[in-house]
Design a protein around this motif. Structure first.
Motif, PDB file in Angstrom:
ATOM      1  N   THR B   6       0.849  -1.188   0.000  1.00  0.00           N
ATOM      2  CA  THR B   6       0.000   0.000   0.000  1.00  0.00           C
ATOM      3  C   THR B   6       0.877   1.227   0.000  1.00  0.00           C
ATOM      4  OG1 THR B   6      -0.056   0.238   2.378  1.00  0.00           O
ATOM      5  CG2 THR B   6      -1.746  -1.170   1.403  1.00  0.00           C
ATOM      6  N   ARG B   7       0.273   2.311  -0.423  1.00  0.00           N
ATOM      7  CA  ARG B   7       0.983   3.576  -0.467  1.00  0.00           C
ATOM      8  C   ARG B   7       1.487   3.963   0.931  1.00  0.00           C
ATOM      9  NH1 ARG B   7       0.994   7.967  -4.170  1.00  0.00           N
ATOM     10  NH2 ARG B   7       1.351   9.876  -3.027  1.00  0.00           N
ATOM     11  N   ARG B   8       0.647   3.670   1.923  1.00  0.00           N
ATOM     12  CA  ARG B   8       1.030   4.024   3.284  1.00  0.00           C
ATOM     13  C   ARG B   8       2.297   3.280   3.724  1.00  0.00           C
ATOM     14  NH1 ARG B   8      -3.510   4.181   7.778  1.00  0.00           N
ATOM     15  NH2 ARG B   8      -4.170   5.810   6.353  1.00  0.00           N
ATOM     16  N   ASP B   9       2.359   1.984   3.371  1.00  0.00           N
ATOM     17  CA  ASP B   9       3.567   1.214   3.682  1.00  0.00           C
ATOM     18  C   ASP B   9       4.786   1.861   3.061  1.00  0.00           C
ATOM     19  OD1 ASP B   9       2.212  -0.659   5.071  1.00  0.00           O
ATOM     20  OD2 ASP B   9       1.946  -2.012   3.365  1.00  0.00           O
ATOM     21  N   PHE B  10       4.576   2.309   1.838  1.00  0.00           N
ATOM     22  CA  PHE B  10       5.697   2.887   1.121  1.00  0.00           C
ATOM     23  C   PHE B  10       6.180   4.153   1.813  1.00  0.00           C
ATOM     24  CE2 PHE B  10       8.256   2.961  -2.655  1.00  0.00           C
ATOM     25  CZ  PHE B  10       8.733   4.244  -2.615  1.00  0.00           C
ATOM     26  N   ILE B  11       5.231   4.986   2.184  1.00  0.00           N
ATOM     27  CA  ILE B  11       5.600   6.238   2.849  1.00  0.00           C
ATOM     28  C   ILE B  11       6.332   5.938   4.154  1.00  0.00           C
ATOM     29  CG2 ILE B  11       4.658   8.281   4.013  1.00  0.00           C
ATOM     30  CD1 ILE B  11       2.481   8.217   1.733  1.00  0.00           C
ATOM     31  N   LYS B  12       5.842   4.918   4.873  1.00  0.00           N
ATOM     32  CA  LYS B  12       6.482   4.530   6.137  1.00  0.00           C
ATOM     33  C   LYS B  12       7.944   4.148   5.899  1.00  0.00           C
ATOM     34  CE  LYS B  12       3.082   2.314   8.838  1.00  0.00           C
ATOM     35  NZ  LYS B  12       2.565   0.972   9.044  1.00  0.00           N
ATOM     36  N   SER B 327      17.238  12.676   1.223  1.00  0.00           N
ATOM     37  CA  SER B 327      16.964  11.842   0.052  1.00  0.00           C
ATOM     38  C   SER B 327      15.579  12.160  -0.506  1.00  0.00           C
ATOM     39  CB  SER B 327      17.017  10.368   0.435  1.00  0.00           C
ATOM     40  OG  SER B 327      18.253  10.059   1.004  1.00  0.00           O
ATOM     41  N   ARG B 328      15.392  11.885  -1.794  1.00  0.00           N
ATOM     42  CA  ARG B 328      14.081  12.065  -2.412  1.00  0.00           C
ATOM     43  C   ARG B 328      13.679  10.764  -3.092  1.00  0.00           C
ATOM     44  NH1 ARG B 328      12.846  17.609  -4.840  1.00  0.00           N
ATOM     45  NH2 ARG B 328      11.367  16.447  -6.116  1.00  0.00           N
ATOM     46  N   THR B 329      12.384  10.483  -3.100  1.00  0.00           N
ATOM     47  CA  THR B 329      11.892   9.315  -3.819  1.00  0.00           C
ATOM     48  C   THR B 329      10.780   9.743  -4.766  1.00  0.00           C
ATOM     49  OG1 THR B 329      12.440   7.824  -2.022  1.00  0.00           O
ATOM     50  CG2 THR B 329      10.787   7.057  -3.594  1.00  0.00           C
ATOM     51  N   VAL B 330      10.943   9.394  -6.021  1.00  0.00           N
ATOM     52  CA  VAL B 330       9.897   9.616  -7.010  1.00  0.00           C
ATOM     53  C   VAL B 330       9.458   8.229  -7.483  1.00  0.00           C
ATOM     54  CG1 VAL B 330       9.318  10.624  -9.248  1.00  0.00           C
ATOM     55  CG2 VAL B 330      10.867  11.843  -7.697  1.00  0.00           C
ATOM     56  N   ALA B 331       8.220   7.857  -7.137  1.00  0.00           N
ATOM     57  CA  ALA B 331       7.763   6.491  -7.401  1.00  0.00           C
ATOM     58  C   ALA B 331       6.522   6.505  -8.280  1.00  0.00           C
ATOM     59  CB  ALA B 331       7.462   5.782  -6.084  1.00  0.00           C
ATOM     60  N   PHE B 332       6.368   5.430  -9.051  1.00  0.00           N
ATOM     61  CA  PHE B 332       5.188   5.317  -9.906  1.00  0.00           C
ATOM     62  C   PHE B 332       3.956   5.079  -9.032  1.00  0.00           C
ATOM     63  CE2 PHE B 332       2.231   3.294 -12.868  1.00  0.00           C
ATOM     64  CZ  PHE B 332       2.345   4.149 -13.956  1.00  0.00           C
ATOM     65  N   ASN B 333       2.967   5.924  -9.181  1.00  0.00           N
ATOM     66  CA  ASN B 333       1.714   5.766  -8.453  1.00  0.00           C
ATOM     67  C   ASN B 333       0.715   5.063  -9.372  1.00  0.00           C
ATOM     68  OD1 ASN B 333      -0.802   6.077  -7.271  1.00  0.00           O
ATOM     69  ND2 ASN B 333      -0.389   8.149  -6.518  1.00  0.00           N
ATOM     70  N   PRO B 339       4.605   9.012 -12.319  1.00  0.00           N
ATOM     71  CA  PRO B 339       5.568   9.107 -11.216  1.00  0.00           C
ATOM     72  C   PRO B 339       5.254  10.317 -10.335  1.00  0.00           C
ATOM     73  CG  PRO B 339       6.648   9.567 -13.353  1.00  0.00           C
ATOM     74  CD  PRO B 339       5.194   9.371 -13.624  1.00  0.00           C
ATOM     75  N   GLU B 340       5.408  10.125  -9.030  1.00  0.00           N
ATOM     76  CA  GLU B 340       5.132  11.231  -8.100  1.00  0.00           C
ATOM     77  C   GLU B 340       6.161  11.239  -6.985  1.00  0.00           C
ATOM     78  OE1 GLU B 340       1.085  10.797  -6.762  1.00  0.00           O
ATOM     79  OE2 GLU B 340       0.293  11.131  -8.791  1.00  0.00           O
ATOM     80  N   ASP B 341       6.474  12.422  -6.523  1.00  0.00           N
ATOM     81  CA  ASP B 341       7.399  12.535  -5.404  1.00  0.00           C
ATOM     82  C   ASP B 341       6.684  12.100  -4.133  1.00  0.00           C
ATOM     83  OD1 ASP B 341      10.150  14.276  -4.731  1.00  0.00           O
ATOM     84  OD2 ASP B 341       8.782  13.958  -3.050  1.00  0.00           O
ATOM     85  N   MET B 342       7.335  11.234  -3.342  1.00  0.00           N
ATOM     86  CA  MET B 342       6.671  10.670  -2.172  1.00  0.00           C
ATOM     87  C   MET B 342       6.552  11.670  -1.016  1.00  0.00           C
ATOM     88  SD  MET B 342       5.819   7.821  -3.358  1.00  0.00           S
ATOM     89  CE  MET B 342       5.175   6.881  -1.977  1.00  0.00           C
ATOM     90  N   GLY B 343       7.296  12.761  -1.080  1.00  0.00           N
ATOM     91  CA  GLY B 343       7.206  13.732   0.005  1.00  0.00           C
ATOM     92  C   GLY B 343       6.612  15.069  -0.402  1.00  0.00           C
ATOM     93  N   TYR B 344       6.914  15.511  -1.630  1.00  0.00           N
ATOM     94  CA  TYR B 344       6.663  16.921  -1.973  1.00  0.00           C
ATOM     95  C   TYR B 344       5.609  17.134  -3.048  1.00  0.00           C
ATOM     96  CZ  TYR B 344      11.185  17.503   0.372  1.00  0.00           C
ATOM     97  OH  TYR B 344      12.216  17.483   1.269  1.00  0.00           O
TER      98      TYR B 344
END
Ligand SMILES: [Fe+2]
Ligand SMILES: [Fe+2]
Lengths: 140, 357
Positions: B6-12, B327-333, B339-344
């Protein structure tokens, strides 16, 4: 007689024209011509061109690195924001001081004097590439 | 994407990574249904190793690559391989390519190289070939088809007829703002090869294309550009999951065009301004892109880095390991299909250093 009259008139006209500064070099300190404007512009542009040369010159420092390597078209130099506070220098500095910082660090070179023609030329180039952007001194 | 992820797991897991950012070596492992097909690889690019004279090289650029190699070796779990994105050298000289190859030889992984313009225009890639092999090729890895292109070619007249020496040709191409330069292209010969190569591949196979220049048109002025980008995109179109990963721009960029996701990578050497900061021309960044933080020149390695890439279910999660920055993460949603930035990514999550002017 007629001829002399004409000559006299000619001389008088010449004196008047000279006094009023029509058509010839300006007689008054606050007057300038299109010719002057053209000359000043071309002087300025030749310094801008010189600045571009210095900005792309690997010999400005000691390691072959040139300013334009990190700053294509002098972008990311923000000349319109100077003078401004640089926290790493702990004070408000003018842009030439920041240029010297770059010469000392990434270029591993030596400071240029503030009035070094290369320093003046670089500032002319940087500002020329930034023309039209509004002044925002102090901005980060 | 599987239900176990899940997206939440990823953010964690991403924030766990951020917490450990003083040791930028840990890697997030994602739980996919069929984890045997998941793998990671690292991507290092744009080191611009620059020869001064004799045995002297620019220390700053050396350090960037040495650090990326050392950190990549410490990755845990280990990546399956490493991609090098091009511009290993500054002026394509033998000493520069040799030194770059030597630093890279400390890597503990199989490495695939791609060509940058700074590697190429001195001798048209001849010495580079001796060190690294073919200019363009493809390979398969755990069900993903990888294509490596040489995308920095240009018009024949410019390459062969215009310059008296290879050295001058290299210098003219090396300055990205030099009006004497010439736009990059893949070229017809290589596009024909690509068409044949892709004909053998099932259209549901995830495809990853490695290039040096963006295979999309961003701004011609600095060659953030590929002249035949549309023709190349046309060949990639039939594939359901395609990702293009490119170097050259020395900055974070990402975009989605149809089925194709685009990601740019950071340089190990120095960052470049975003084209929109040049006041004398109009340029646009892909709307999706949240820019990297503005570089602080007082930190030598700021706004430089390398990336590790998680291949999960055929999509790319790009992790930017930034030396002096979080660090930055840009992941495919999979929900939005981009692709979207997981933080910004959300408008109100952006921070002041991400505004460039
Ligand atoms: Fe580069
Ligand atoms: Fe490049």
């Amino acid at each position: 007689m007629k001829r002399i009259k004409q000559q006299c008139f000619g001389v008088i006209m010449l004196v008047i024209v000279t006094l009023l500064g029509w058509g010839v070099a300006p007689a008054m300190a606050d007057e300038f011509t299109q010719e002057d404007l053209n000359r000043w512009e071309s002087e300025y542009m030749s310094v801008v061109k010189q600045g571009r040369k210095v900005f792309t010159d690997g010999k400005l420092g000691t390691n072959g690195v040139a300013c334009a390597q990190c700053h294509p078209n002098a972008s990311n130099t923000h000349p319109e924001t100077y003078p401004k506070f640089q926290k790493q220098l702990g004070k408000v500095v003018a842009i030439w001081e920041m240029i010297n910082w770059c010469i000392r660090n990434p270029l591993e070179g030596k400071n240029l004097a503030a009035d070094d023609p290369r320093m003046v030329a670089m500032q002319a180039y940087i500002l020329h590439e930034r023309r039209g952007v509004k002044l925002q001194p102090g901005k980060h | 994407m599987s239900k176990s992820f899940t997206r939440r797991d990823f953010i964690k897991s991403t924030s766990a990574l951020t917490a450990a950012s003083t040791l930028p070596i840990s890697m997030v492992e994602l739980a996919f249904a069929d984890s045997s097909q998941n793998f990671t690889f690292a991507h290092i690019s744009d080191s611009h190793i620059q020869h001064i004279k004799g045995t002297k090289f620019v220390r700053n650029w050396d350090r960037g690559l040495i650090r990326a190699v050392a950190e990549t070796n410490l990755l845990n779990p280990k990546p399956d391989f490493v991609i090098y994105g091009g511009d290993l050298a500054q002026l394509g000289s033998k000493p520069e390519l040799d030194r770059g190859a030597e630093i890279m030889s400390a890597l503990n992984y199989k490495t695939y190289y791609s060509m940058g313009e700074h590697d190429y225009y001195e001798d048209l890639g001849e010495y580079w070939s001796k060190l690294f092999g073919k200019h363009y090729y493809s390979f398969d890895h755990k069900g993903v088809h990888f294509v490596v292109l040489n995308s920095i070619l240009t018009y024949d007249e410019w390459t062969y007829d215009r310059w008296p020496t290879g050295k001058q040709r290299m210098l003219e191409m090396a300055g990205i703002d030099n009006p004497n330069g010439s736009p990059f292209m893949v070229g017809e010969k290589q596009r024909n090869w690509l068409q044949k190569d892709l004909a053998k591949v099932n259209k549901s196979t995830p495809l990853v294309v490695i290039s040096h220049s963006p295979l999309q048109k961003i701004w011609k002025g600095w060659n953030f550009w590929t002249e035949d980008a549309e023709e190349v995109q046309e060949l990639l179109k039939p594939f359901k999951k395609t990702t293009v990963i490119y170097g050259h721009v020395h900055q974070i960029q990402y975009n989605q065009i149809g089925n194709i996701s685009f990601h740019a990578v950071m340089a190990t050497a120095w960052p470049w301004p975003y084209p929109a900061t040049y006041a004398q021309a109009e340029q646009y960044l892909p709307k999706l892109t949240i820019p990297m933080n503005r570089a602080d020149p007082f930190h030598e390695r700021d706004a430089t880095g390398w990336q590790f890439i998680n291949m999960g279910n055929g999509n790319v999660d790009m992790h930017y390991t930034l030396n002096e920055n979080a660090s930055r993460t840009v992941a495919f949603n999979t929900k939005t299909g981009q692709p979207e930035d997981m933080g910004y990514q959300a408008e109100n999550n952006r921070i002041p250093p991400q505004s460039h002017y």
